[in-house]
Enzyme design. Structure first.
Site, PDB file in Angstrom:
ATOM      1  N   PHE A  62       0.840  -1.326  -0.093  1.00 56.03           N
ATOM      2  CA  PHE A  62       0.018  -0.097   0.138  1.00 56.03           C
ATOM      3  C   PHE A  62       0.833   1.072   0.127  1.00 56.03           C
ATOM      4  O   PHE A  62       1.722   1.464   0.760  1.00 56.03           O
ATOM      5  CB  PHE A  62      -0.863   0.008   1.311  1.00 56.03           C
ATOM      6  CG  PHE A  62      -1.861   1.102   1.198  1.00 56.03           C
ATOM      7  CD1 PHE A  62      -3.200   0.979   0.569  1.00 56.03           C
ATOM      8  CD2 PHE A  62      -1.520   2.439   1.776  1.00 56.03           C
ATOM      9  CE1 PHE A  62      -3.986   2.171   0.572  1.00 56.03           C
ATOM     10  CE2 PHE A  62      -2.517   3.485   1.739  1.00 56.03           C
ATOM     11  CZ  PHE A  62      -3.579   3.236   1.068  1.00 56.03           C
ATOM     12  N   ASP A  91       9.457   2.539   1.356  1.00 55.90           N
ATOM     13  CA  ASP A  91       8.176   3.239   2.014  1.00 55.90           C
ATOM     14  C   ASP A  91       8.260   3.027   3.404  1.00 55.90           C
ATOM     15  O   ASP A  91       7.500   2.023   3.942  1.00 55.90           O
ATOM     16  CB  ASP A  91       7.154   2.923   1.231  1.00 55.90           C
ATOM     17  CG  ASP A  91       5.690   3.329   1.600  1.00 55.90           C
ATOM     18  OD1 ASP A  91       5.869   4.003   2.963  1.00 55.90           O
ATOM     19  OD2 ASP A  91       4.662   3.229   0.988  1.00 55.90           O
ATOM     20  N   LYS A 148       2.865   9.572   8.419  1.00 53.94           N
ATOM     21  CA  LYS A 148       2.251   9.285   9.345  1.00 53.94           C
ATOM     22  C   LYS A 148       2.608   9.950  10.808  1.00 53.94           C
ATOM     23  O   LYS A 148       2.337  10.906  11.188  1.00 53.94           O
ATOM     24  CB  LYS A 148       2.056   7.739   9.612  1.00 53.94           C
ATOM     25  CG  LYS A 148       1.195   7.267   8.696  1.00 53.94           C
ATOM     26  CD  LYS A 148       0.799   5.618   8.650  1.00 53.94           C
ATOM     27  CE  LYS A 148      -0.318   5.156   7.717  1.00 53.94           C
ATOM     28  NZ  LYS A 148      -1.467   5.656   8.035  1.00 53.94           N
TER      29      LYS A 148
END
Length: 399
Positions: free
Chosen positions: A137, A222, A251
């Protein structure tokens, strides 16, 4: 407004893209949040791995308030001290010399892929392919959802951007077969978060690093979900004894204030020139001040050690539940405070039952309970979560 009124407004005006749970959160304190009816919840989702310091952390609140009183936004046509200090800290912490500050993980990954393409074309016009892993993702923009090798996110948005291919995560043979002279980059999560908290086999990431070096391809990690201490080191890749060419963050970096970043080696970064990339809001003083406060708290409060210690305790406790309820929990995996408990069936009902009893977790990939709490939780908080989950599983029975 009462809960029903808020939900009615949302149903009338918000795009129907979220399957929300029927609570209206109003405030938070430490690892707890409270809804607008006064009910208290232990938050082991933390905004999906975002609220790194929990809620209302004094240092973060002070930094944001002070910066808001001075300068919230400044165009990147000008310099700010707070942005300069943040990029210095990130560069020194990573060993990668250059940093770009964006607003989200998807933006960070977009920028990383743009840079990889630009760098690849300096070597060959055909060196443009980006290889990612199945069940990954990377975001919801057209390019990042193409990199996200999950059809459910891509359906209805065709035609998708060209130049992407996908291989099974952790399968080195498949990766070796895929990488070629046309590959400009391999983009991987060190641990797949949304895909089900999948940890790759030992030595896999190091072998991919060597494979990229062999073919002149860049390695991009990532670390949107795994970075900023989530796995017990600031970057998850540190545990593999390797360094990527580019790494992305978001995040938890600013503890809840929207931010993203990609970091790159000097040689790679020089593929960009003035005007090749940019962002109106990226690197704004408010977000940078929040990120600096998060990094300071991590150092002063020993949060990396806490993530390691408490992450192991959480896994141990979940494995005890797996032994107690073998027809429900099949596998427990993770690293630091990103932990997944795979179920024998669908998990939403368990998540809803935990929510009813005052514990917030979530289910990803349909059947994996995901635990990504603030990094400053205590053993008592883990005991509280496990006690609730134990009761829910007892009532649930086998699938």
């Amino acid at each position: 407004m009462n809960k029903n009124a808020v939900m009615a407004l949302d149903a009338q005006y918000y795009l129907p893209v979220f399957a929300r749970y029927p609570i209206v959160l109003e405030r938070g304190e430490g690892p707890y949040v409270y809804d607008n009816e006064g009910k208290k919840y232990l938050d082991f989702l933390a905004g999906i791995a975002v609220n790194l310091l929990g809620h209302g952390h004094p240092g973060l609140v002070k930094a944001v308030a002070e910066q808001a009183g001075k300068l919230i936004h400044c165009s990147n046509l000008y310099y700010t001290e707070v942005q300069a200090k943040l990029v210095q800290k990130l560069a020194q912490r990573s060993g990668l010399e250059r940093v770009f500050i964006a607003n989200s993980g998807a933006e960070a990954n977009e920028g990383a892929m743009k840079l990889a393409r630009k760098y690849g074309k300096l070597q060959s016009e055909s060196k443009v392919e980006i290889i990612t892993a199945q069940h990954s993702f990377h975001g919801r923009t057209l390019a990042t959802l193409t990199a996200t090798a999950q059809e459910k996110y891509q359906k209805g948005y065709e035609p998708l951007p060209q130049g992407f291919s996908h291989v099974p995560f952790g399968d080195l043979t498949a990766m070796e077969a895929a990488v070629s002279a046309k590959t400009c980059a391999v983009l991987l999560e060190p641990i797949q978060g949304e895909g089900g908290v999948h940890v790759p086999p030992a030595g896999y990431l190091k072998a991919v690093r060597e494979l990229c070096d062999k073919h002149g391809a860049l390695l991009i990690f990532d670390e949107i979900q795994t970075g900023v201490g989530r796995t017990g080191t600031f970057f998850a890749y540190e545990q593999e004894g390797i360094t990527p060419d580019i790494v992305t963050l978001a995040k938890g970096l600013a503890g809840g204030v929207p931010i993203g970043a990609f970091l790159a080696r000097e040689e790679v970064a020089q593929a960009f020139h003035a005007g090749d990339h940019g962002s109106t809001f990226g690197g704004n003083p408010l977000a940078c001040a929040a990120a600096l406060a998060v990094m300071e708290a991590m150092e002063e409060e020993g949060l990396l050690d806490n993530a390691n210690k408490l992450g192991q305790l959480l896994q141990d406790k979940l494995r005890q539940l797996a032994q107690k309820y073998p027809g429900v929990i099949t596998t427990v995996r993770g690293r630091g405070l990103i932990v997944g408990a795979e179920l024998a069936g669908q998990g939403r009902g368990i998540v809803e039952a935990c929510l009813e009893k005052g514990v917030i977790i979530n289910c990803t990939a349909g059947n994996v309970l995901r635990f990504v709490p603030p990094l400053n939780i205590t053993a008592a908080h883990i005991e509280e979560v496990i006690a609730v989950l134990d009761g829910v599983l007892k009532e649930h029975g086998a699938f």
